[in-house]
Enzyme design. Sequence first.
Site: not given
Ligand code: ARG
Ligand code: ZN
Length: 225
Positions: A139-140, A143
């Site tokens: 996820h990161e 970004h």
């Molecule tokens: N809260 C973090 C973000 O917005 C990461 C969320 C990751 N979610 C997961 N299921 N691993 O960047």
């Molecule tokens: Zn995120």
Amino acid sequence: RRGVIRVPLWVHVIKDGALGAPDSAVKRQVRTLNAAYGGKFGGVDTGVRFELKGITHTANRAWFRDPFGHEREMKRKLRVGGPETLNLYIVQMERLILGYGTYPQWYAGAPELDGVMIDWRSLPGGPLRNFRRGFTAVHEIGHWMGLLHTFENGCDPPGDEVDDTPAEAYPTKGCPARKDTCPGPGSDPIHNFMDYSKDTCMREFTRGQAERMARMWQEYRAIAP
Ligand code: ARG
Ligand code: ZN
Ligand code: CA
């Protein structure tokens, strides 16, 4: 189909005594990244691949426990490469945060801060029951490659600026049986890596997200040949 994007990867493991990521978990994390971006869990093969160039090890309790308070200092000491090199810092963060990544558009203004920080407990096999498949890093890094959350702008255009991810009004928690929060076509993309579902619910990137990553790569990160 366009060529593969090969991202050089440096992993920086920060530790406080025995606390922190073992190298075995780092290696599993890299395999998980390539599987996820290769479409092995679902969705498309994005064409993005990560090539581990090296792992650094630093014992530093302050960096480990308060990475945001020491972000500049830590990154100045450890970061390597240019806009094309992914620096992944593995520290400890508050549970609800799990990770933090910079966007490609920020590189020009703050190259020294470019990179991704994740909690060591989110690596594959880690101790967080709902977040131990290594999808926090997936996820990161999304970004870092230029993707926005699927719930960006709620039901309003331009949403996440990707055509084939249906709009959703707010982040998904857990893994609901059904969730359809916007009037437009399609139910919420709860299985997308760029939503906030738990790891066991996540599995895919879309064609549109792959195209956006390729575009952002060319514009902000690719080194001209
Ligand atoms: N809260 C973090 C973000 O917005 C990461 C969320 C990751 N979610 C997961 N299921 N691993 O960047
Ligand atoms: Zn995120
Ligand atoms: Ca969309």
